[in-house]
Design a protein around this motif. Structure first.
Motif, mmCIF file in Angstrom:
data_model
loop_
_atom_site.group_PDB
_atom_site.id
_atom_site.type_symbol
_atom_site.label_atom_id
_atom_site.label_comp_id
_atom_site.label_asym_id
_atom_site.label_seq_id
_atom_site.Cartn_x
_atom_site.Cartn_y
_atom_site.Cartn_z
ATOM 1 N N ASN A 21 0.835 -1.191 0.000
ATOM 2 C CA ASN A 21 0.000 0.000 0.000
ATOM 3 C C ASN A 21 0.878 1.252 0.000
ATOM 4 O O ASN A 21 0.566 2.250 -0.625
ATOM 5 C CB ASN A 21 -0.927 -0.006 1.212
ATOM 6 C CG ASN A 21 -2.020 1.028 1.100
ATOM 7 O OD1 ASN A 21 -2.685 1.135 0.077
ATOM 8 N ND2 ASN A 21 -2.213 1.795 2.148
ATOM 9 N N LYS A 81 -6.015 4.161 -5.825
ATOM 10 C CA LYS A 81 -7.399 4.502 -5.484
ATOM 11 C C LYS A 81 -7.916 5.631 -6.353
ATOM 12 O O LYS A 81 -9.012 5.555 -6.921
ATOM 13 C CB LYS A 81 -7.479 4.889 -4.011
ATOM 14 C CG LYS A 81 -8.864 5.351 -3.558
ATOM 15 C CD LYS A 81 -8.815 5.820 -2.113
ATOM 16 C CE LYS A 81 -10.156 6.383 -1.660
ATOM 17 N NZ LYS A 81 -10.100 6.902 -0.263
ATOM 18 N N ASN A 123 -7.795 1.013 -3.380
ATOM 19 C CA ASN A 123 -6.337 1.053 -3.244
ATOM 20 C C ASN A 123 -5.748 -0.347 -3.122
ATOM 21 O O ASN A 123 -4.533 -0.500 -3.023
ATOM 22 C CB ASN A 123 -5.951 1.861 -1.999
ATOM 23 C CG ASN A 123 -6.462 1.237 -0.714
ATOM 24 O OD1 ASN A 123 -7.639 0.914 -0.605
ATOM 25 N ND2 ASN A 123 -5.596 1.075 0.268
ATOM 26 N N ASP A 124 -6.587 -1.366 -3.120
ATOM 27 C CA ASP A 124 -6.162 -2.754 -2.949
ATOM 28 C C ASP A 124 -5.885 -3.377 -4.315
ATOM 29 O O ASP A 124 -6.789 -3.504 -5.146
ATOM 30 C CB ASP A 124 -7.253 -3.544 -2.213
ATOM 31 C CG ASP A 124 -6.777 -4.910 -1.747
ATOM 32 O OD1 ASP A 124 -6.073 -5.601 -2.524
ATOM 33 O OD2 ASP A 124 -7.119 -5.306 -0.625
ATOM 34 N N SER A 161 -0.392 -5.584 2.477
ATOM 35 C CA SER A 161 -0.051 -4.199 2.188
ATOM 36 C C SER A 161 -0.162 -3.387 3.467
ATOM 37 O O SER A 161 -1.057 -3.572 4.274
ATOM 38 C CB SER A 161 -1.021 -3.642 1.140
ATOM 39 O OG SER A 161 -0.923 -4.367 -0.038
ATOM 40 N N ARG A 162 0.763 -2.465 3.647
ATOM 41 C CA ARG A 162 0.723 -1.603 4.822
ATOM 42 C C ARG A 162 1.283 -0.253 4.427
ATOM 43 O O ARG A 162 2.039 -0.130 3.492
ATOM 44 C CB ARG A 162 1.508 -2.198 5.985
ATOM 45 C CG ARG A 162 2.992 -2.320 5.719
ATOM 46 C CD ARG A 162 3.698 -2.819 6.943
ATOM 47 N NE ARG A 162 3.107 -4.032 7.414
ATOM 48 C CZ ARG A 162 3.464 -4.623 8.543
ATOM 49 N NH1 ARG A 162 4.353 -4.080 9.313
ATOM 50 N NH2 ARG A 162 2.885 -5.744 8.913
ATOM 51 N N PRO A 163 0.926 0.768 5.181
ATOM 52 C CA PRO A 163 1.412 2.084 4.838
ATOM 53 C C PRO A 163 2.905 2.220 5.033
ATOM 54 O O PRO A 163 3.518 1.427 5.730
ATOM 55 C CB PRO A 163 0.647 2.994 5.824
ATOM 56 C CG PRO A 163 -0.454 2.154 6.366
ATOM 57 C CD PRO A 163 -0.007 0.741 6.266
ATOM 58 N N GLY A 184 -0.951 2.943 -2.836
ATOM 59 C CA GLY A 184 -2.370 2.655 -2.682
ATOM 60 C C GLY A 184 -3.232 3.898 -2.780
ATOM 61 O O GLY A 184 -4.192 3.958 -3.549
ATOM 62 N N THR A 185 -2.863 4.925 -1.990
ATOM 63 C CA THR A 185 -3.637 6.168 -2.011
ATOM 64 C C THR A 185 -2.760 7.388 -2.256
ATOM 65 O O THR A 185 -3.278 8.506 -2.329
ATOM 66 C CB THR A 185 -4.366 6.372 -0.660
ATOM 67 O OG1 THR A 185 -3.399 6.503 0.399
ATOM 68 C CG2 THR A 185 -5.290 5.206 -0.351
#
Length: 411
Positions: free
Chosen positions: A211, A275, A282-283, A408-410, A239-240
Protein backbone atom coordinates in the motif's frame (compact mmCIF):
# COMPACT_ATOMS: atom_id res chain seq x y z
CA UNK A 1 10.05 -15.67 33.66
CA UNK A 2 11.37 -14.84 30.20
CA UNK A 3 12.19 -11.36 28.92
CA UNK A 4 9.98 -10.09 26.10
CA UNK A 5 10.52 -7.35 23.55
CA UNK A 6 7.38 -5.66 22.29
CA UNK A 7 7.35 -3.73 19.02
CA UNK A 8 4.87 -0.96 18.32
CA UNK A 9 3.98 0.52 14.94
CA UNK A 10 1.39 3.19 15.67
CA UNK A 11 -0.53 4.82 12.85
CA UNK A 12 -3.41 7.25 12.75
CA UNK A 13 -6.08 4.56 13.17
CA UNK A 14 -4.12 1.40 13.94
CA UNK A 15 -1.47 -0.05 16.20
CA UNK A 16 0.53 -3.01 14.90
CA UNK A 17 2.52 -5.00 17.44
CA UNK A 18 4.67 -8.05 17.91
CA UNK A 19 5.93 -9.87 20.99
CA UNK A 20 9.25 -11.70 20.85
CA UNK A 21 11.01 -13.62 23.61
CA UNK A 22 14.72 -13.20 24.25
CA UNK A 23 16.21 -16.62 24.91
CA UNK A 24 19.82 -17.80 24.60
CA UNK A 25 20.78 -14.68 22.69
CA UNK A 26 18.04 -15.15 20.10
CA UNK A 27 14.64 -13.66 19.41
CA UNK A 28 11.81 -16.18 19.39
CA UNK A 29 8.58 -14.81 17.85
CA UNK A 30 5.57 -15.27 20.09
CA UNK A 31 2.78 -13.29 18.46
CA UNK A 32 1.95 -10.45 16.12
CA UNK A 33 -1.21 -8.51 15.53
CA UNK A 34 -2.89 -5.17 15.21
CA UNK A 35 -5.75 -3.02 16.41
CA UNK A 36 -7.63 -1.27 13.62
CA UNK A 37 -10.27 1.44 13.88
CA UNK A 38 -8.77 3.53 16.68
CA UNK A 39 -11.13 6.42 17.33
CA UNK A 40 -14.12 4.61 15.83
CA UNK A 41 -15.00 0.90 15.84
CA UNK A 42 -11.81 -0.76 16.99
CA UNK A 43 -11.07 -4.42 16.32
CA UNK A 44 -8.23 -6.60 17.61
CA UNK A 45 -6.56 -9.25 15.44
CA UNK A 46 -3.57 -11.38 16.45
CA UNK A 47 -1.78 -14.58 15.52
CA UNK A 48 0.43 -16.59 17.85
CA UNK A 49 3.54 -18.43 16.67
CA UNK A 50 1.68 -21.73 16.73
CA UNK A 51 -0.93 -20.40 14.33
CA UNK A 52 -3.71 -19.72 16.85
CA UNK A 53 -5.70 -16.65 15.89
CA UNK A 54 -7.71 -14.07 17.83
CA UNK A 55 -10.20 -11.57 16.42
CA UNK A 56 -12.68 -9.47 18.37
CA UNK A 57 -14.16 -6.00 18.69
CA UNK A 58 -12.93 -3.85 21.58
CA UNK A 59 -15.43 -2.63 24.16
CA UNK A 60 -16.03 1.08 23.58
CA UNK A 61 -19.13 1.44 25.72
CA UNK A 62 -17.31 3.66 28.22
CA UNK A 63 -14.49 5.28 26.20
CA UNK A 64 -13.51 5.59 22.56
CA UNK A 65 -10.35 3.59 21.92
CA UNK A 66 -7.25 5.79 21.72
CA UNK A 67 -3.59 4.72 21.49
CA UNK A 68 -3.26 4.31 25.26
CA UNK A 69 -6.31 2.06 25.47
CA UNK A 70 -5.15 0.15 22.39
CA UNK A 71 -1.86 -0.66 24.12
CA UNK A 72 -3.75 -1.65 27.25
CA UNK A 73 -5.76 -4.08 25.12
CA UNK A 74 -2.53 -5.50 23.69
CA UNK A 75 -1.08 -5.97 27.19
CA UNK A 76 -4.27 -7.55 28.49
CA UNK A 77 -4.32 -10.00 25.60
CA UNK A 78 -0.66 -10.93 26.05
CA UNK A 79 -1.23 -11.57 29.75
CA UNK A 80 -4.32 -13.62 28.99
CA UNK A 81 -2.39 -15.78 26.55
CA UNK A 82 0.07 -16.78 29.31
CA UNK A 83 3.14 -15.89 27.26
CA UNK A 84 5.04 -16.01 30.55
CA UNK A 85 7.34 -13.05 30.33
CA UNK A 86 7.95 -9.45 31.27
CA UNK A 87 8.39 -6.64 28.77
CA UNK A 88 11.97 -5.35 29.09
CA UNK A 89 12.06 -3.32 25.90
CA UNK A 90 9.60 -1.63 23.56
CA UNK A 91 10.77 -0.86 20.04
CA UNK A 92 8.89 1.81 18.09
CA UNK A 93 8.72 2.44 14.38
CA UNK A 94 9.29 6.18 13.97
CA UNK A 95 8.80 7.28 10.38
CA UNK A 96 11.04 10.34 10.45
CA UNK A 97 14.41 10.79 12.12
CA UNK A 98 15.20 13.93 10.14
CA UNK A 99 18.85 14.72 9.42
CA UNK A 100 19.78 13.91 13.03
CA UNK A 101 19.16 10.19 13.62
CA UNK A 102 21.08 7.68 11.53
CA UNK A 103 20.58 4.70 13.84
CA UNK A 104 18.17 3.49 16.54
CA UNK A 105 18.29 5.35 19.83
CA UNK A 106 16.90 4.97 23.34
CA UNK A 107 14.10 7.42 23.91
CA UNK A 108 14.26 10.09 26.57
CA UNK A 109 12.76 13.54 26.98
CA UNK A 110 15.43 15.22 24.85
CA UNK A 111 15.02 12.77 21.98
CA UNK A 112 11.24 13.11 22.11
CA UNK A 113 11.58 16.90 21.82
CA UNK A 114 13.70 16.47 18.69
CA UNK A 115 11.24 14.00 17.17
CA UNK A 116 8.32 16.34 17.77
CA UNK A 117 10.24 18.97 15.80
CA UNK A 118 10.11 16.62 12.78
CA UNK A 119 6.29 16.42 12.79
CA UNK A 120 6.04 18.92 9.87
CA UNK A 121 8.20 16.55 7.80
CA UNK A 122 5.76 13.66 8.29
CA UNK A 123 2.47 15.16 9.53
CA UNK A 124 0.37 12.08 8.77
CA UNK A 125 2.73 9.62 10.49
CA UNK A 126 4.95 11.20 13.14
CA UNK A 127 2.25 12.40 15.57
CA UNK A 128 0.77 8.92 15.83
CA UNK A 129 4.18 7.27 16.15
CA UNK A 130 4.85 9.55 19.10
CA UNK A 131 1.41 8.90 20.58
CA UNK A 132 2.35 5.23 20.59
CA UNK A 133 5.58 6.06 22.43
CA UNK A 134 3.76 8.07 25.07
CA UNK A 135 1.22 5.30 25.61
CA UNK A 136 3.99 2.69 25.87
CA UNK A 137 5.88 4.76 28.45
CA UNK A 138 2.73 4.78 30.59
CA UNK A 139 2.07 1.08 30.09
CA UNK A 140 5.69 -0.07 30.56
CA UNK A 141 7.46 2.56 32.70
CA UNK A 142 10.35 0.22 33.58
CA UNK A 143 11.03 -0.97 30.03
CA UNK A 144 13.60 0.55 27.69
CA UNK A 145 11.87 2.55 24.93
CA UNK A 146 13.73 2.45 21.62
CA UNK A 147 13.09 4.52 18.47
CA UNK A 148 13.80 2.80 15.14
CA UNK A 149 13.64 5.11 12.13
CA UNK A 150 12.34 4.48 8.62
CA UNK A 151 14.78 7.11 7.37
CA UNK A 152 17.94 5.89 9.14
CA UNK A 153 19.00 3.28 6.55
CA UNK A 154 19.31 6.04 3.93
CA UNK A 155 21.24 8.57 5.98
CA UNK A 156 24.64 7.88 4.39
CA UNK A 157 23.58 8.69 0.83
CA UNK A 158 25.99 10.76 -1.23
CA UNK A 159 25.00 14.43 -1.38
CA UNK A 160 23.70 14.19 -4.96
CA UNK A 161 21.23 11.47 -3.92
CA UNK A 162 19.94 13.55 -1.01
CA UNK A 163 19.61 17.04 -2.42
CA UNK A 164 17.09 18.92 -4.53
CA UNK A 165 18.05 21.57 -7.09
CA UNK A 166 17.15 24.36 -4.68
CA UNK A 167 19.36 26.97 -3.02
CA UNK A 168 21.71 25.22 -0.59
CA UNK A 169 20.18 26.94 2.44
CA UNK A 170 17.08 24.75 2.12
CA UNK A 171 19.19 21.59 2.23
CA UNK A 172 20.95 22.93 5.31
CA UNK A 173 17.55 23.58 6.90
CA UNK A 174 16.53 19.96 6.30
CA UNK A 175 14.75 20.10 2.95
CA UNK A 176 16.36 17.03 1.42
CA UNK A 177 15.62 13.51 0.20
CA UNK A 178 15.24 11.27 3.25
CA UNK A 179 13.87 8.04 1.81
CA UNK A 180 11.59 5.73 3.78
CA UNK A 181 10.84 2.01 4.29
CA UNK A 182 14.35 1.82 5.73
CA UNK A 183 13.46 -0.84 8.31
CA UNK A 184 12.20 -3.12 5.54
CA UNK A 185 15.29 -2.52 3.43
CA UNK A 186 17.58 -3.13 6.38
CA UNK A 187 15.84 -6.41 7.19
CA UNK A 188 16.14 -7.62 3.61
CA UNK A 189 19.80 -6.57 3.52
CA UNK A 190 20.55 -8.55 6.68
CA UNK A 191 18.78 -11.63 5.35
CA UNK A 192 20.69 -11.35 2.07
CA UNK A 193 23.95 -11.05 3.99
CA UNK A 194 23.15 -14.30 5.80
CA UNK A 195 21.57 -16.29 2.96
CA UNK A 196 23.18 -14.83 -0.17
CA UNK A 197 26.50 -13.28 0.91
CA UNK A 198 27.85 -12.96 -2.63
CA UNK A 199 24.77 -11.11 -3.86
CA UNK A 200 24.74 -9.00 -0.69
CA UNK A 201 28.17 -7.66 -1.58
CA UNK A 202 26.98 -6.65 -5.03
CA UNK A 203 24.51 -4.26 -6.64
CA UNK A 204 20.97 -4.85 -5.43
CA UNK A 205 17.59 -3.19 -5.95
CA UNK A 206 14.91 -3.94 -3.37
CA UNK A 207 11.34 -3.13 -4.38
CA UNK A 208 9.09 -2.73 -1.33
CA UNK A 209 5.70 -2.88 -3.01
CA UNK A 210 2.57 -2.62 -0.90
CA UNK A 211 0.00 0.00 0.00
CA UNK A 212 3.09 2.12 0.54
CA UNK A 213 5.69 1.49 -2.15
CA UNK A 214 9.25 2.46 -2.94
CA UNK A 215 12.49 1.09 -4.35
CA UNK A 216 16.01 1.31 -2.98
CA UNK A 217 19.41 0.93 -4.65
CA UNK A 218 21.85 -0.90 -2.36
CA UNK A 219 25.55 -1.36 -3.03
CA UNK A 220 27.62 -3.61 -0.75
CA UNK A 221 24.82 -3.53 1.81
CA UNK A 222 24.51 0.28 1.89
CA UNK A 223 21.64 2.39 0.58
CA UNK A 224 22.86 4.73 -2.16
CA UNK A 225 19.54 5.98 -3.57
CA UNK A 226 15.80 5.71 -2.92
CA UNK A 227 12.71 6.60 -4.92
CA UNK A 228 11.13 8.38 -1.95
CA UNK A 229 12.24 11.90 -1.10
CA UNK A 230 11.37 14.66 1.35
CA UNK A 231 8.09 12.94 2.21
CA UNK A 232 6.55 9.53 1.67
CA UNK A 233 4.71 10.88 -1.41
CA UNK A 234 7.52 10.64 -3.96
CA UNK A 235 8.49 7.86 -6.36
CA UNK A 236 6.13 5.16 -7.58
CA UNK A 237 2.34 5.43 -7.18
CA UNK A 238 0.97 3.77 -4.04
CA UNK A 239 -2.37 2.66 -2.68
CA UNK A 240 -3.64 6.17 -2.01
CA UNK A 241 -0.51 8.32 -2.56
CA UNK A 242 0.36 9.90 -5.88
CA UNK A 243 4.05 9.09 -6.24
CA UNK A 244 6.17 11.35 -8.45
CA UNK A 245 4.34 14.56 -9.31
CA UNK A 246 5.37 17.69 -11.15
CA UNK A 247 5.39 20.39 -8.43
CA UNK A 248 3.68 22.63 -10.98
CA UNK A 249 0.54 20.53 -10.43
CA UNK A 250 0.47 21.66 -6.80
CA UNK A 251 0.88 25.29 -7.89
CA UNK A 252 -1.99 24.82 -10.35
CA UNK A 253 -4.24 23.33 -7.68
CA UNK A 254 -3.46 26.26 -5.40
CA UNK A 255 -3.75 29.01 -8.00
CA UNK A 256 -6.48 27.83 -10.35
CA UNK A 257 -8.51 25.47 -8.16
CA UNK A 258 -8.04 27.59 -5.01
CA UNK A 259 -7.37 24.48 -2.98
CA UNK A 260 -5.97 24.89 0.52
CA UNK A 261 -2.86 23.13 1.83
CA UNK A 262 -5.09 20.77 3.82
CA UNK A 263 -7.18 19.94 0.75
CA UNK A 264 -4.09 19.25 -1.35
CA UNK A 265 -2.60 17.12 1.44
CA UNK A 266 -5.80 15.09 1.61
CA UNK A 267 -5.80 14.64 -2.19
CA UNK A 268 -2.18 13.60 -2.55
CA UNK A 269 -1.95 11.35 0.53
CA UNK A 270 -5.41 9.82 0.75
CA UNK A 271 -7.20 10.04 -2.60
CA UNK A 272 -4.58 9.54 -5.30
CA UNK A 273 -2.46 6.57 -6.36
CA UNK A 274 -4.24 3.35 -7.27
CA UNK A 275 -7.40 4.50 -5.48
CA UNK A 276 -7.57 7.84 -7.24
CA UNK A 277 -6.65 6.57 -10.70
CA UNK A 278 -9.04 3.62 -10.63
CA UNK A 279 -11.90 5.23 -8.73
CA UNK A 280 -12.36 1.77 -7.25
CA UNK A 281 -9.87 0.77 -4.58
CA UNK A 282 -6.34 1.05 -3.24
CA UNK A 283 -6.16 -2.75 -2.95
CA UNK A 284 -4.26 -4.36 -5.82
CA UNK A 285 -6.25 -7.57 -5.41
CA UNK A 286 -9.52 -5.76 -6.06
CA UNK A 287 -8.07 -4.00 -9.07
CA UNK A 288 -6.79 -7.25 -10.56
CA UNK A 289 -10.26 -8.76 -10.12
CA UNK A 290 -12.03 -5.78 -11.68
CA UNK A 291 -13.10 -5.60 -15.33
CA UNK A 292 -13.19 -1.80 -15.31
CA UNK A 293 -10.77 -0.10 -17.75
CA UNK A 294 -9.78 2.35 -15.02
CA UNK A 295 -8.52 -0.54 -12.87
CA UNK A 296 -6.32 -1.76 -15.73
CA UNK A 297 -5.04 1.77 -16.33
CA UNK A 298 -4.05 2.12 -12.67
CA UNK A 299 -2.23 -1.25 -12.70
CA UNK A 300 -0.44 -0.43 -15.95
CA UNK A 301 0.71 2.92 -14.61
CA UNK A 302 1.96 1.33 -11.40
CA UNK A 303 3.92 -1.32 -13.33
CA UNK A 304 5.33 1.26 -15.75
CA UNK A 305 6.60 3.49 -12.95
CA UNK A 306 8.21 0.58 -11.10
CA UNK A 307 9.99 -0.53 -14.29
CA UNK A 308 11.14 3.03 -14.89
CA UNK A 309 12.58 3.30 -11.38
CA UNK A 310 14.38 -0.03 -11.74
CA UNK A 311 16.12 1.37 -14.80
CA UNK A 312 17.05 4.61 -13.04
CA UNK A 313 18.37 2.93 -9.90
CA UNK A 314 20.38 0.48 -11.99
CA UNK A 315 22.07 3.44 -13.64
CA UNK A 316 22.93 4.80 -10.18
CA UNK A 317 24.40 1.42 -9.22
CA UNK A 318 26.26 1.00 -12.50
CA UNK A 319 24.69 -2.40 -13.12
CA UNK A 320 22.53 -4.90 -11.31
CA UNK A 321 23.26 -8.26 -9.69
CA UNK A 322 20.00 -8.89 -7.86
CA UNK A 323 16.46 -7.56 -7.60
CA UNK A 324 14.36 -8.41 -4.55
CA UNK A 325 10.58 -8.03 -4.49
CA UNK A 326 8.95 -7.68 -1.08
CA UNK A 327 5.91 -6.14 0.62
CA UNK A 328 2.31 -7.23 0.16
CA UNK A 329 2.31 -6.86 -3.64
CA UNK A 330 5.90 -7.93 -4.16
CA UNK A 331 5.46 -11.11 -2.12
CA UNK A 332 2.02 -12.18 -3.30
CA UNK A 333 0.95 -10.66 -6.63
CA UNK A 334 2.52 -12.96 -9.21
CA UNK A 335 0.86 -11.24 -12.19
CA UNK A 336 2.22 -7.86 -11.12
CA UNK A 337 5.70 -9.32 -10.63
CA UNK A 338 5.51 -10.86 -14.10
CA UNK A 339 4.44 -7.55 -15.63
CA UNK A 340 7.31 -5.74 -13.91
CA UNK A 341 10.03 -8.21 -14.95
CA UNK A 342 8.85 -9.48 -18.35
CA UNK A 343 10.81 -8.60 -21.49
CA UNK A 344 13.80 -7.44 -19.45
CA UNK A 345 16.32 -9.92 -20.82
CA UNK A 346 18.23 -6.99 -22.30
CA UNK A 347 18.59 -5.83 -18.75
CA UNK A 348 19.88 -9.16 -17.49
CA UNK A 349 16.62 -10.36 -15.93
CA UNK A 350 15.22 -13.64 -17.24
CA UNK A 351 12.09 -14.60 -15.34
CA UNK A 352 11.11 -18.22 -14.63
CA UNK A 353 7.37 -18.18 -15.29
CA UNK A 354 6.63 -21.35 -13.32
CA UNK A 355 8.69 -20.31 -10.31
CA UNK A 356 6.98 -16.92 -10.29
CA UNK A 357 3.51 -18.47 -10.50
CA UNK A 358 4.37 -20.66 -7.50
CA UNK A 359 5.73 -17.77 -5.42
CA UNK A 360 9.07 -19.51 -5.12
CA UNK A 361 12.01 -17.79 -3.50
CA UNK A 362 14.03 -17.52 -6.74
CA UNK A 363 11.92 -16.44 -9.71
CA UNK A 364 14.71 -15.78 -12.20
CA UNK A 365 15.63 -18.47 -14.69
CA UNK A 366 18.72 -20.57 -14.13
CA UNK A 367 21.64 -18.74 -15.69
CA UNK A 368 19.90 -15.34 -15.55
CA UNK A 369 22.66 -12.70 -15.24
CA UNK A 370 20.52 -10.87 -12.67
CA UNK A 371 18.96 -12.91 -9.87
CA UNK A 372 15.34 -12.11 -8.97
CA UNK A 373 14.15 -13.08 -5.49
CA UNK A 374 10.95 -12.93 -3.47
CA UNK A 375 11.78 -12.30 0.18
CA UNK A 376 9.31 -11.71 2.99
CA UNK A 377 10.07 -8.54 4.84
CA UNK A 378 9.55 -8.21 8.58
CA UNK A 379 9.83 -4.68 9.93
CA UNK A 380 8.64 -5.77 13.38
CA UNK A 381 11.47 -8.27 13.63
CA UNK A 382 13.96 -5.63 12.55
CA UNK A 383 12.67 -3.30 15.27
CA UNK A 384 12.91 -6.09 17.84
CA UNK A 385 16.48 -6.84 16.76
CA UNK A 386 17.50 -3.19 17.14
CA UNK A 387 15.86 -3.02 20.55
CA UNK A 388 17.65 -6.17 21.70
CA UNK A 389 20.96 -4.80 20.46
CA UNK A 390 20.51 -1.55 22.36
CA UNK A 391 19.84 -3.64 25.46
CA UNK A 392 23.24 -5.23 24.93
CA UNK A 393 22.01 -8.45 23.34
CA UNK A 394 23.68 -9.45 20.11
CA UNK A 395 21.40 -11.80 18.25
CA UNK A 396 20.99 -12.99 14.65
CA UNK A 397 17.97 -12.74 12.39
CA UNK A 398 18.33 -16.22 10.92
CA UNK A 399 15.21 -17.59 12.62
CA UNK A 400 12.43 -16.16 10.49
CA UNK A 401 9.32 -14.77 12.06
CA UNK A 402 5.96 -16.52 12.44
CA UNK A 403 2.54 -16.57 11.01
CA UNK A 404 1.24 -15.14 7.80
CA UNK A 405 2.45 -13.55 4.60
CA UNK A 406 2.73 -9.83 4.95
CA UNK A 407 -0.04 -7.70 3.54
CA UNK A 408 -0.05 -4.20 2.19
CA UNK A 409 0.72 -1.60 4.82
CA UNK A 410 1.41 2.08 4.84
CA UNK A 411 4.86 3.53 4.65
Amino acid sequence: MADIILTINAGSSSVKFSAQRIAEGKLTPLALGQIDGIGSEATFTATKSGGEKAHFALDQSRHAIDHALALTAVLDWLEGENLDGRVVGVGHRIVHGGPVFAEPVRLDAAVLRQLRAFVPLAPLHQPFNLAGVEAAIQAFPDAAQVACFDTAFHRKHPFIADTFALPRKYYDEGVRRYGFHGLSYEFITRILRHEEPVLARGKVIVAHLGNGASLCAIKSGKSVASTMGFTALDGVPMGTRCGQLDPGVVLYLMGEKKMSADEITDLLYKNSGLKGMSGISNDMRELEASTEPSARDAIDYFVSRVRREIGGLSAVLGGLDCIVLTGGIGENAQKIRHAILKDMEWFGVEIDEEANARNQRVISAKGSPTVALILKTDEERMIAAHTAELLGLKQPLEARAPTEKSGSRPA
